[in-house]
Design an enzyme around this catalytic site. Structure first.
Site, PDB file in Angstrom:
ATOM      1  N   LEU A   1      -9.070  16.137  39.113  1.00 39.54           N
ATOM      2  CA  LEU A   1      -9.294  14.768  38.627  1.00 39.54           C
ATOM      3  C   LEU A   1      -8.793  14.732  37.186  1.00 39.54           C
ATOM      4  O   LEU A   1      -9.253  15.521  36.343  1.00 39.54           O
ATOM      5  CB  LEU A   1     -10.783  14.421  38.693  1.00 39.54           C
ATOM      6  CG  LEU A   1     -11.205  13.090  38.071  1.00 39.54           C
ATOM      7  CD1 LEU A   1     -10.551  11.914  38.783  1.00 39.54           C
ATOM      8  CD2 LEU A   1     -12.729  12.935  38.114  1.00 39.54           C
ATOM      9  N   ILE A   2      -7.865  13.837  36.926  1.00 43.87           N
ATOM     10  CA  ILE A   2      -7.206  13.828  35.603  1.00 43.87           C
ATOM     11  C   ILE A   2      -7.320  12.439  34.990  1.00 43.87           C
ATOM     12  O   ILE A   2      -7.036  11.429  35.650  1.00 43.87           O
ATOM     13  CB  ILE A   2      -5.708  14.213  35.738  1.00 43.87           C
ATOM     14  CG1 ILE A   2      -5.559  15.538  36.510  1.00 43.87           C
ATOM     15  CG2 ILE A   2      -5.053  14.322  34.361  1.00 43.87           C
ATOM     16  CD1 ILE A   2      -4.119  15.873  36.892  1.00 43.87           C
TER      17      ILE A   2
ATOM     18  N   SER B   1       0.882   8.029  31.427  1.00 49.05           N
ATOM     19  CA  SER B   1       2.074   8.543  30.726  1.00 49.05           C
ATOM     20  C   SER B   1       1.813   9.974  30.274  1.00 49.05           C
ATOM     21  O   SER B   1       0.738  10.533  30.514  1.00 49.05           O
ATOM     22  CB  SER B   1       2.392   7.662  29.501  1.00 49.05           C
ATOM     23  OG  SER B   1       1.349   7.752  28.549  1.00 49.05           O
TER      24      SER B   1
ATOM     25  N   GLY C   1      -0.772  13.662  30.996  1.00 44.18           N
ATOM     26  CA  GLY C   1      -1.554  13.364  32.196  1.00 44.18           C
ATOM     27  C   GLY C   1      -0.644  13.121  33.393  1.00 44.18           C
ATOM     28  O   GLY C   1      -0.845  13.688  34.479  1.00 44.18           O
TER      29      GLY C   1
ATOM     30  N   SER D   1      -6.380  19.764  20.207  1.00 44.04           N
ATOM     31  CA  SER D   1      -5.147  19.508  19.461  1.00 44.04           C
ATOM     32  C   SER D   1      -5.040  20.463  18.282  1.00 44.04           C
ATOM     33  O   SER D   1      -6.036  21.052  17.847  1.00 44.04           O
ATOM     34  CB  SER D   1      -5.191  18.074  18.921  1.00 44.04           C
ATOM     35  OG  SER D   1      -4.099  17.813  18.084  1.00 44.04           O
TER      36      SER D   1
ATOM     37  N   TYR E   1      -8.454  10.847  13.903  1.00 43.19           N
ATOM     38  CA  TYR E   1      -8.015  11.617  15.086  1.00 43.19           C
ATOM     39  C   TYR E   1      -8.451  13.073  14.944  1.00 43.19           C
ATOM     40  O   TYR E   1      -9.006  13.662  15.883  1.00 43.19           O
ATOM     41  CB  TYR E   1      -6.493  11.516  15.204  1.00 43.19           C
ATOM     42  CG  TYR E   1      -5.885  12.258  16.377  1.00 43.19           C
ATOM     43  CD1 TYR E   1      -6.014  11.790  17.679  1.00 43.19           C
ATOM     44  CD2 TYR E   1      -5.138  13.422  16.170  1.00 43.19           C
ATOM     45  CE1 TYR E   1      -5.431  12.466  18.753  1.00 43.19           C
ATOM     46  CE2 TYR E   1      -4.551  14.102  17.236  1.00 43.19           C
ATOM     47  CZ  TYR E   1      -4.694  13.620  18.525  1.00 43.19           C
ATOM     48  OH  TYR E   1      -4.113  14.294  19.584  1.00 43.19           O
TER      49      TYR E   1
HETATM   50  N1  LIG Z   1       1.707  14.996  22.656  1.00 46.66           N
HETATM   51  C1  LIG Z   1       1.215  15.751  21.698  1.00 46.66           C
HETATM   52  O1  LIG Z   1       1.937  16.160  20.780  1.00 46.66           O
HETATM   53  C2  LIG Z   1      -0.224  16.127  21.710  1.00 46.66           C
HETATM   54  C3  LIG Z   1      -0.643  17.113  20.823  1.00 46.66           C
HETATM   55  C4  LIG Z   1      -1.985  17.478  20.814  1.00 46.66           C
HETATM   56  C5  LIG Z   1      -2.859  16.872  21.687  1.00 46.66           C
HETATM   57  N2  LIG Z   1      -2.415  15.894  22.534  1.00 46.66           N
HETATM   58  C6  LIG Z   1      -3.391  15.288  23.432  1.00 46.66           C
HETATM   59  O2  LIG Z   1      -2.845  15.226  24.726  1.00 46.66           O
HETATM   60  C7  LIG Z   1      -3.509  14.191  25.451  1.00 46.66           C
HETATM   61  C8  LIG Z   1      -2.487  13.300  26.142  1.00 46.66           C
HETATM   62  O3  LIG Z   1      -1.720  12.630  25.178  1.00 46.66           O
HETATM   63  P1  LIG Z   1      -0.143  12.415  25.373  1.00 46.66           P
HETATM   64  O4  LIG Z   1       0.524  13.228  24.354  1.00 46.66           O
HETATM   65  O5  LIG Z   1       0.229  12.573  26.769  1.00 46.66           O
HETATM   66  O6  LIG Z   1       0.016  10.891  24.891  1.00 46.66           O
HETATM   67  P2  LIG Z   1       0.254   9.537  25.722  1.00 46.66           P
HETATM   68  O7  LIG Z   1       1.539   9.613  26.458  1.00 46.66           O
HETATM   69  O8  LIG Z   1       0.057   8.461  24.715  1.00 46.66           O
HETATM   70  O9  LIG Z   1      -0.921   9.529  26.796  1.00 46.66           O
HETATM   71  C9  LIG Z   1      -2.233   9.196  26.465  1.00 46.66           C
HETATM   72  C10 LIG Z   1      -2.914   8.707  27.720  1.00 46.66           C
HETATM   73  O10 LIG Z   1      -4.295   8.408  27.421  1.00 46.66           O
HETATM   74  C11 LIG Z   1      -4.587   7.167  28.024  1.00 46.66           C
HETATM   75  N3  LIG Z   1      -5.714   6.472  27.422  1.00 46.66           N
HETATM   76  C12 LIG Z   1      -5.865   6.019  26.162  1.00 46.66           C
HETATM   77  N4  LIG Z   1      -7.038   5.388  26.031  1.00 46.66           N
HETATM   78  C13 LIG Z   1      -7.666   5.447  27.240  1.00 46.66           C
HETATM   79  C14 LIG Z   1      -8.887   4.995  27.749  1.00 46.66           C
HETATM   80  N5  LIG Z   1      -9.754   4.304  26.986  1.00 46.66           N
HETATM   81  N6  LIG Z   1      -9.214   5.256  29.045  1.00 46.66           N
HETATM   82  C15 LIG Z   1      -8.352   5.928  29.843  1.00 46.66           C
HETATM   83  N7  LIG Z   1      -7.151   6.365  29.422  1.00 46.66           N
HETATM   84  C16 LIG Z   1      -6.814   6.130  28.134  1.00 46.66           C
HETATM   85  C17 LIG Z   1      -3.309   6.371  27.915  1.00 46.66           C
HETATM   86  O11 LIG Z   1      -3.355   5.311  28.852  1.00 46.66           O
HETATM   87  P3  LIG Z   1      -2.911   3.775  28.567  1.00 46.66           P
HETATM   88  O12 LIG Z   1      -1.521   3.683  29.102  1.00 46.66           O
HETATM   89  O13 LIG Z   1      -3.891   2.974  29.345  1.00 46.66           O
HETATM   90  O14 LIG Z   1      -3.007   3.557  27.086  1.00 46.66           O
HETATM   91  C18 LIG Z   1      -2.296   7.446  28.274  1.00 46.66           C
HETATM   92  O15 LIG Z   1      -2.206   7.585  29.676  1.00 46.66           O
HETATM   93  C19 LIG Z   1      -4.393  13.472  24.440  1.00 46.66           C
HETATM   94  O16 LIG Z   1      -5.700  13.989  24.527  1.00 46.66           O
HETATM   95  C20 LIG Z   1      -3.774  13.861  23.107  1.00 46.66           C
HETATM   96  O17 LIG Z   1      -4.706  13.790  22.053  1.00 46.66           O
HETATM   97  C21 LIG Z   1      -1.117  15.508  22.567  1.00 46.66           C
END
Ligand SMILES: NC(=O)c1ccc[n+]([C@@H]2O[C@H](COP(=O)([O-])OP(=O)(O)OC[C@H]3O[C@@H](n4cnc5c(N)ncnc54)[C@H](OP(=O)(O)O)[C@@H]3O)[C@@H](O)[C@H]2O)c1
Length: 285
Positions: free
Chosen positions: A9-10, A15, A18, A136, A149
Site C-alpha cells: 500500500l503506497i 507522481s 510513489g 530525507s 520541511y
Molecule cells: N525527490 C527528492 O529529491 C526527495 C528527496 C528526499 C525525500 N523525498 C521524499 O520522497 C517522497 C516523494 O516525493 P517525490 O520526490 O516523489 O515528489 P512528488 O513527485 O512531488 O510526489 C509527492 C507525492 O505526494 C503526494 N501528496 C502531497 N500531499 C498529499 C496529501 N495530502 N495526501 C496524499 N498525497 C499527497 C503528491 O500528490 P498530489 O499530486 O495530489 O499533490 C505526490 O503524489 C516525499 O516524502 C518526499 O519528501 C524526495
C-alpha cells in the site's frame, strides 16, 4: 503472481517516487494498492494492474482508517506500507505563515502518523509486515529557508525510531529511507510551495535558495528508478540486500552520503572537544 507475493500500500502515487515505486513493485511480481488524492491520476497504474484508492493523508483519522481498511479488504491483507506522500514548503521562519508550518506538518508528519496508526492493528494481528517511511537528507540537515520541511522530516526521525522499538518485538519491520536529491516533481512549482520573502533582510537567502532550486529541478543527480528498485530489494531482501541485515536508516544518494558523514564527524568532534564541559553537570560533579 504467486501466493508468496507481497501486497504493498503506497501513498502519494500520482507522481515521483510513489508512482515509480508502484510500477516497479508490479513489474517485480508483487501486488500494489496505489493511492493518491485524485484517483484519476492513477489511471496508468490501474492499467498496469494496481488496485487504486483515493487517499488524502490530511483527512481525519477516522476517514484514513476507513480507506486503509478498504485497502486491506482488496487482497485480504497488506504486507508493506510505504508512507511516501509529502510536499516541500519553502520559506524562512518569518516569511512562512503559521498556517504554512501547520499544513507542512499535517501532510508530512500527521498524515504519516494517521496512515501508519490505521495499519498497525492489522500488522500486529499478523505479527508480520514492513512499514517504510520516506525521510530525507532534510531529516539530517536544516538548510536556511527549508526549516518547515526539515522540521517535518526531523520529526519523522524521532517518531519512527520510537515506533521501531515498539513494533519490532511484534514482528513488524520499520525502514526509514533518507533520500538525497532525486529527479522527481518535488522541486517543481505547484508541488513545491514557496513563500515570497516579505522582508528585505531575508531576500538574499530566499533569492539564492529559489535560484538554486530552480536550477536543480529536473537536473538532480539521483535516479528515482534506481532508488525505488533499491527500496524493493531492501523490503524483499533481494539484490544488494540478499543475505544482509537491512539497516533501519538508509541515507541514499551521493549528496546525502557526504553530508551525513560530515555532520557525524562534526558531532563527534563537538563531543570530543567539549567532553569535559558536556559531562560536568551531574550532581556532585
Ligand atoms: N525527490 C527528492 O529529491 C526527495 C528527496 C528526499 C525525500 N523525498 C521524499 O520522497 C517522497 C516523494 O516525493 P517525490 O520526490 O516523489 O515528489 P512528488 O513527485 O512531488 O510526489 C509527492 C507525492 O505526494 C503526494 N501528496 C502531497 N500531499 C498529499 C496529501 N495530502 N495526501 C496524499 N498525497 C499527497 C503528491 O500528490 P498530489 O499530486 O495530489 O499533490 C505526490 O503524489 C516525499 O516524502 C518526499 O519528501 C524526495
Amino acid at each position: 503472481m504467486t501466493d508468496s507475493s507481497r501486497v504493498w500500500l503506497i501513498t502519494g502515487c500520482s507522481s515521483g517516487l510513489g508512482a515509480r515505486l508502484a510500477h516497479r513493485v508490479l513489474a517485480r511480481g508483487d501486488r500494489v494498492i496505489a493511492t493518491a488524492r485524485r484517483v484519476e491520476t492513477l489511471a496508468e497504474l490501474e492499467q498496469a494492474g494496481a488496485a487504486v484508492l483515493s487517499l488524502d493523508v490530511t483527512a481525519d483519522q477516522q476517514a484514513v482508517r476507513q480507506t486503509v481498511d478498504a485497502a486491506i479488504q482488496i487482497y485480504g491483507r497488506v504486507d508493506v506500507l510505504v508512507n511516501n506522500a509529502a510536499y516541500l514548503a519553502i520559506g524562512t521562519w518569518e516569511d512562512l505563515e503559521i498556517e504554512d508550518f501547520s499544513a507542512q506538518f499535517e501532510t508530512n508528519v500527521f498524515g504519516t502518523i494517521k496512515v501508519t496508526r490505521a495499519m498497525l492493528p492489522h500488522l500486529r494481528a499478523r505479527r508480520d509486515g514492513t512499514l517504510v517511511f520516506i525521510g530525507s537528507r532534510s531529516g539530517w540537515i536544516g538548510d536556511a529557508g527549508v526549516g518547515a520541511y526539515a522540521g517535518s522530516k526531523f520529526a519523522l526521525e524521532g517518531l519512527v525510531e520510537a515506533l521501531k522499538g515498539e513494533v519490532e518485538p511484534l514482528g513488524i519491520k520499520t525502514l526509514l529511507i533518507e533520500p538525497g536529491r532525486f529527479r522527481t516533481k518535488l522541486l517543481t512549482l505547484g508541488n513545491m510551495k514557496a513563500a515570497d520573502a516579505a522582508s528585505d533582510d531575508y531576500a538574499p537567502i530566499a533569492m539564492a535558495l529559489m535560484a538554486h532550486l530552480a536550477a536543480e529541478d529536473q537536473q538532480q543527480h539521483g535516479d528515482p528508478d534506481k532508488l525505488v528498485d533499491l527500496m524493493i530489494d531492501l523490503v524483499r531482501h533481494e539484490g544488494v540486500a540478499a543475505g544482509r541485515e537491512v539497516p533501519f536508516r538508509f541515507p541514499v544518494g551521493t549528496d546525502v552520503h557526504a553530508d551525513v558523514k560530515a555532520k557525524c564527524r562534526q558531532t563527534l568532534e563537538l563531543l570530543d572537544d567539549w567532553e569535559a564541559v558536556l559531562t560536568s553537570t551531574d550532581f556532585g560533579a
